[in-house]
Design a protein around this motif. Structure first.
Motif, PDB file in Angstrom:
ATOM      1  N   GLU A  82       0.676  -1.274  -0.231  1.00 13.96           N
ATOM      2  CA  GLU A  82       0.130   0.172  -0.017  1.00 13.96           C
ATOM      3  C   GLU A  82       0.982   1.227   0.114  1.00 13.96           C
ATOM      4  OE1 GLU A  82      -3.258   0.337   2.738  1.00 13.96           O
ATOM      5  OE2 GLU A  82      -3.086  -1.830   3.400  1.00 13.96           O
ATOM      6  N   ARG A  84       1.231   4.824   1.599  1.00 19.33           N
ATOM      7  CA  ARG A  84       0.701   5.406   2.678  1.00 19.33           C
ATOM      8  C   ARG A  84       1.571   6.592   2.969  1.00 19.33           C
ATOM      9  NH1 ARG A  84      -0.997   1.690   7.840  1.00 19.33           N
ATOM     10  NH2 ARG A  84      -2.819   0.637   6.689  1.00 19.33           N
ATOM     11  N   LEU A 151     -11.061   3.939  -1.947  1.00 17.94           N
ATOM     12  CA  LEU A 151     -10.099   3.212  -2.827  1.00 17.94           C
ATOM     13  C   LEU A 151     -10.939   1.958  -3.174  1.00 17.94           C
ATOM     14  CD1 LEU A 151      -6.580   3.278  -1.187  1.00 17.94           C
ATOM     15  CD2 LEU A 151      -7.458   4.617  -3.312  1.00 17.94           C
ATOM     16  N   ARG A 154      -5.496  -1.271  -4.259  1.00 23.35           N
ATOM     17  CA  ARG A 154      -4.276  -0.716  -3.391  1.00 23.35           C
ATOM     18  C   ARG A 154      -3.073  -0.817  -4.045  1.00 23.35           C
ATOM     19  NH1 ARG A 154      -6.624   1.137   1.442  1.00 23.35           N
ATOM     20  NH2 ARG A 154      -8.711   0.105   1.899  1.00 23.35           N
ATOM     21  N   ASN A 173      -3.258   5.378  -5.924  1.00 24.15           N
ATOM     22  CA  ASN A 173      -3.985   4.840  -4.830  1.00 24.15           C
ATOM     23  C   ASN A 173      -3.350   5.109  -3.199  1.00 24.15           C
ATOM     24  OD1 ASN A 173      -5.724   3.525  -6.210  1.00 24.15           O
ATOM     25  ND2 ASN A 173      -4.234   1.952  -6.621  1.00 24.15           N
ATOM     26  N   THR A 175      -3.515   5.848   1.052  1.00 26.35           N
ATOM     27  CA  THR A 175      -4.164   6.128   2.377  1.00 26.35           C
ATOM     28  C   THR A 175      -3.187   7.037   3.237  1.00 26.35           C
ATOM     29  OG1 THR A 175      -4.884   3.742   2.246  1.00 26.35           O
ATOM     30  CG2 THR A 175      -4.712   4.689   4.466  1.00 26.35           C
ATOM     31  N   PRO A 183      -5.843   5.196  10.157  1.00 28.69           N
ATOM     32  CA  PRO A 183      -6.029   5.333   8.551  1.00 28.69           C
ATOM     33  C   PRO A 183      -7.285   6.063   8.305  1.00 28.69           C
ATOM     34  CG  PRO A 183      -5.647   3.019   9.226  1.00 28.69           C
ATOM     35  CD  PRO A 183      -5.722   3.736  10.511  1.00 28.69           C
ATOM     36  N   TRP A 185      -7.950   9.229   5.588  1.00 29.83           N
ATOM     37  CA  TRP A 185      -8.441   9.484   4.296  1.00 29.83           C
ATOM     38  C   TRP A 185      -7.853   8.359   3.433  1.00 29.83           C
ATOM     39  CZ3 TRP A 185      -6.115  10.370  -0.690  1.00 29.83           C
ATOM     40  CH2 TRP A 185      -6.904  11.135  -1.444  1.00 29.83           C
ATOM     41  N   GLU A 186      -8.587   8.064   2.224  1.00 22.65           N
ATOM     42  CA  GLU A 186      -8.263   7.361   0.990  1.00 22.65           C
ATOM     43  C   GLU A 186      -8.733   7.936  -0.091  1.00 22.65           C
ATOM     44  OE1 GLU A 186      -7.964   2.710   3.002  1.00 22.65           O
ATOM     45  OE2 GLU A 186      -9.895   3.322   2.060  1.00 22.65           O
TER      46      GLU A 186
END
Length: 216
Positions: A82, A84, A151, A154, A173, A175, A183, A185-186
């Protein structure tokens, strides 16, 4: 002492590189258990003191990209599953993922996976953090109010565009984690403040224009 920004510590199976331009001395390397990094020892990093796997694991803890490795069996540092972005309490934006930082020098391999980007506006090494947030007493707890659009998948490349005298535009993508580690905002597109003046941190609200923020 060498004046080059990158110091390479060679090992039989794996080499470790340290980039002084990116290091903000958080201590993830020095506090790690084992004999890879030992303060006061010469050299302070000895890749042969531990296993190849331990070198990789400890180096990948470095959140700024100052530490990177070159595995002599050809195994590159894998991209995280992911992308991040941690909005650090009173500190920078810590990004991890399959990163494409616009304008990052080719000789900064660590920032392809891990990087600390300035959000206080005071760094003398923009877009990278240089700990100036401490000097200017930047205060922002890293709270994130918006959930974002969400999302459907990922991972994948995350492009980071450094806008002249403006925000960081992130495409891919992503996070975003609040300073608490939550966690929050996505989504796949956002603009993050790097002038330090937004009233909607970590997101840009156009305050850089009123402030006359200069990125150079």
């Amino acid at each position: 002492m060498s004046t080059e920004p990158i110091t390479v510590f060679e090992g039989r199976e794996i080499d470790v590189s340290w980039d002084s331009r990116l290091c903000i001395h958080l201590g993830e390397c020095g506090k790690a258990e084992g004999e890879l990094f030992v303060a006061g020892r010469e050299p302070w990093c000895q890749p042969d003191a531990v296993s190849r796997a331990e070198v990789r694991e400890v180096v990948e803890r470095c959140p700024t990209g100052a530490l990177s490795y070159r595995d002599k069996i050809g195994t590159p540092e894998p991209a995280p599953a992911e992308n991040r972005c941690l909005v650090a309490n009173n500190g920078p934006l810590y990004l991890t993922g399959d990163l494409e930082i616009e304008g990052a020098p080719e000789d900064m391999p660590g920032v392809r996976r891990r990087v600390a980007l300035c959000r206080c506006g005071a760094s003398k090494n923009k877009p990278f953090c240089d700990n100036s947030h401490v000097e200017v007493r930047f205060e922002d707890g890293g709270a994130v109010g918006s959930r974002g659009p969400g999302l459907s998948e990922r991972g994948g490349p995350l492009r980071v565009r450094v806008m002249p005298n403006g925000p960081l535009k992130l495409e891919g993508n992503l996070t975003i984690l609040a300073g608490s580690g939550r966690p929050a905002w996505e989504g796949t597109q956002t603009a993050l403040c790097r002038c330090g003046a937004s009233k909607n941190t970590p997101f840009c609200d156009g305050s850089h224009r009123t402030l006359g923020f200069k990125s150079d």
